[in-house]
Enzyme design. Structure first.
Site, PDB file in Angstrom:
ATOM      1  N   ASN A 207     126.097  19.784  22.117  1.00 31.28           N
ATOM      2  CA  ASN A 207     126.195  18.612  21.366  1.00 31.28           C
ATOM      3  C   ASN A 207     125.262  18.748  19.912  1.00 31.28           C
ATOM      4  O   ASN A 207     124.008  18.887  20.083  1.00 31.28           O
ATOM      5  CB  ASN A 207     125.501  17.250  22.228  1.00 31.28           C
ATOM      6  CG  ASN A 207     125.076  16.824  21.985  1.00 31.28           C
ATOM      7  OD1 ASN A 207     125.572  15.670  21.744  1.00 31.28           O
ATOM      8  ND2 ASN A 207     123.560  15.530  21.230  1.00 31.28           N
ATOM      9  N   GLU A 208     126.027  17.921  18.983  1.00 30.93           N
ATOM     10  CA  GLU A 208     125.176  17.824  17.342  1.00 30.93           C
ATOM     11  C   GLU A 208     124.656  18.738  17.210  1.00 30.93           C
ATOM     12  O   GLU A 208     123.467  18.717  16.799  1.00 30.93           O
ATOM     13  CB  GLU A 208     124.884  16.124  17.813  1.00 30.93           C
ATOM     14  CG  GLU A 208     125.729  15.084  17.910  1.00 30.93           C
ATOM     15  CD  GLU A 208     124.784  13.652  18.020  1.00 30.93           C
ATOM     16  OE1 GLU A 208     125.241  12.882  18.306  1.00 30.93           O
ATOM     17  OE2 GLU A 208     123.320  13.608  18.181  1.00 30.93           O
ATOM     18  N   PRO A 209     125.124  19.881  16.892  1.00 28.29           N
ATOM     19  CA  PRO A 209     124.575  21.102  16.171  1.00 28.29           C
ATOM     20  C   PRO A 209     123.949  20.839  15.317  1.00 28.29           C
ATOM     21  O   PRO A 209     122.364  21.126  14.253  1.00 28.29           O
ATOM     22  CB  PRO A 209     125.668  22.301  16.380  1.00 28.29           C
ATOM     23  CG  PRO A 209     126.992  21.286  15.971  1.00 28.29           C
ATOM     24  CD  PRO A 209     126.032  20.511  17.339  1.00 28.29           C
TER      25      PRO A 209
END
Length: 535
Positions: A207-209
């Site tokens: 998620n959203e690196p």
């Protein structure tokens, strides 16, 4: 008297036959709906271009009111899942709550228990599930709380976390070893495959690196690089497909526009577009592996558009924000529309009109053909107001028309009842499972700033037409609607979402045709109308 009646009946039969012959040859010309503020034109002709609407665009994060909202796919994602340990269900809150390890996802120590109830609830409602697979180096070892784990000593990664690995390299078990210091994601996938074999499960690569250095500084304090993220996606996608070859995988799950462009200023960005780089790397990895590894280009989209200087994604309902909110979906596709935002500002990227979907698809076609497009988090604000329903219904219509493969609303502001009403407009408009069709057919508006329209048929019955007509104006708007070359309609059922109706879908009086397949319909102020023509 008998002869006259018979002649009239004969004449009517001849007229009906002529109409049917015209229909069979697509010779039907719709009548004139009369004077109207906007013309909505539907082309249901057999020869008209049409394409399937992905069932997965009607998704949400979480499973609120599945039986009523009838979401098609439920995502188990967000910041909480980046350091999720499937062996004992420990996770870390990251910056959302002082970087704490705890039992927020599940108090149970039974493997996978944080995931199992959500999968079963979705399965019971006929929905698919998008499960997050962590791809960072560490996942939580305990649920001990105590706020920031970084205050646990200089070796907190060894005492409060376990090493996360893509593959185990040995036999996989559904009862993992909780004492070995490692957590294996191919073993997690195997656990799901064995225990939930009858569920439809897709996988998301974390998620959203691009925001890890801030949201999850406890496990990834440094900025992620282009090369690092691409390699992590390859490694973990390979692990997933190695266990479950038919499973669909979504990556890289970027948080927003700067992530798409430069991976939030990654050290190795070299002014290259990140999505271009990512797609090229996935294409090369596929070639090396001899199979597709990533199926969806997964992006998050919270519009940066503003009205009167205020971003639309909150619950502000001032006139300026409402006006900007209901127009903002045009940035997904409209080459003539430039929103008020830093993205459209020529002084930044010089985009002007963002046209996000066609622009991104051009990148896909150039670098990794065949990849589907996903928006696994999105929200346009105003979930407590009719403008939120108007914007959300517009977005869902665009996703279907533009061929988006997967999408999930994120509850951004707590009160999202109007956004969910938009879902019901497409998935359960009559409370009895009435839904938009699975085939997108051409539908155009003469004034997209004032009103937009989407139309569908079904693969089982191409003459069954359903229309979503959206009035963005604060006043009632008359719509002249024509439907070309389909069944001969005599009227239509109408269902509306309005501010006065609350977040309910209300059945209105049926409308009649004013000509052959022509309707004149007054759309209520700021409203969503589902129109179902009847024969």
């Amino acid at each position: 008297m008998f002869r006259v009646t018979s002649r009239r009946r004969f004449a009517a039969a001849v007229i009906a036959l002529v109409v049917l012959v015209a229909l069979s040859g697509c010779g039907l010309t719709p009548g004139d709906p009369g004077a109207a503020d906007v013309r909505l034109t539907i082309d249901a002709a057999p020869a008209a271009p049409r394409h399937g609407i992905s069932p997965f665009i009607y998704g949400t994060n979480g499973s609120r009111d599945l039986a009523t909202n009838r979401q098609s796919i439920v995502r188990m994602g967000g910041n909480r899942w980046t350091a999720y340990n499937w062996e004992n269900n420990a996770s870390n809150a990251g910056s959302d709550w002082c970087f704490q390890n705890d039992e927020f996802l599940s108090a149970s120590n039974t493997p996978g228990e944080a995931v199992r109830p959500g999968v079963q609830a979705a399965k019971a409602s006929g929905a698919a599930v998008l499960v997050t697979v962590p791809i960072v180096d560490y996942v939580s070892a305990d649920k001990n709380g105590g706020c920031d784990v970084r205050n646990s000593g200089p070796n907190y990664l060894q005492t409060r976390f376990k090493q996360n690995r893509a593959t185990k390299g040995s036999a996989l078990s559904t009862t993992p070893d909780g004492t070995d210091g490692y957590v294996y994601q191919d073993e997690f996938v195997n656990w799901l495959k064995v225990n939930q074999s009858d569920a439809q499960i897709l996988f998301s690569l974390d998620n959203e690196p691009d925001l890890w250095r801030s949201t999850h500084a406890e496990v990834h304090p440094n900025p992620v690089t282009y090369a690092e993220l691409a390699q992590r996606n390859v490694d973990y996608a390979t692990a997933i497909k190695g266990v479950w070859p038919t499973a669909k995988v979504a990556g890289p799950v970027n948080y927003g526009f700067y992530g798409f462009e430069r991976l939030q200023g990654a050290p190795d960005n070299a002014n290259r577009n990140f999505l271009d780089f990512y797609l090229q790397q996935m294409e090369a990895a596929d070639t090396a592996a001899g199979k597709r590894l990533v199926d969806y280009l997964d992006l998050h989209w919270y519009p940066e558009a503003t009205g009167g200087g205020t971003r639309i994604t909150g619950n502000d309902t001032s006139a300026a924000v409402v006006s900007a909110r209901v127009q903002a979906p045009r940035s997904l596709w409209d080459a003539t529309y430039a929103e008020s935002s830093w993205i459209s500002d020529p002084g930044n990227y010089g985009y002007g009109p963002i046209r996000l979907i066609p622009r991104t698809r051009e990148r896909i076609d150039a670098n990794y053909p065949g990849t589907e497009l996903a928006f696994t988090e999105w929200n346009y604000g105003g979930g407590n107001h009719i403008s939120g329903a108007v914007a959300s219904a517009d977005v869902l219509g665009i996703y279907g028309r533009e061929g988006v493969g997967l999408a999930n609303l994120w509850e951004l502001n707590g009160d999202e009842r109007y956004a969910y009403a938009a879902f019901r407009a497409y998935r359960n408009y009559d409370g009895a499972g009435g839904s938009f069709g699975d085939q997108s057919i051409p539908a155009t508006s003469s004034d997209v700033a004032k009103a937009t329209v989407y139309a569908s048929s079904t693969s089982a019955d191409t003459t069954a037409v359903t229309i979503a007509a959206i009035n963005k104006s604060a006043t009632a708007t008359t719509a002249g609607i024509t439907v070309a070359c389909s069944a001969v309609f005599t009227g239509a059922r109408v269902y509306t979402i309005t501010q006065s109706g609350g977040a309910n879908i209300v059945r209105q009086a049926d409308i009649s045709t004013v000509g052959v397949n022509a309707f004149n319909y007054t759309m209520p102020p700021m409203s969503v109308s589902i129109i179902v023509p009847t024969v």
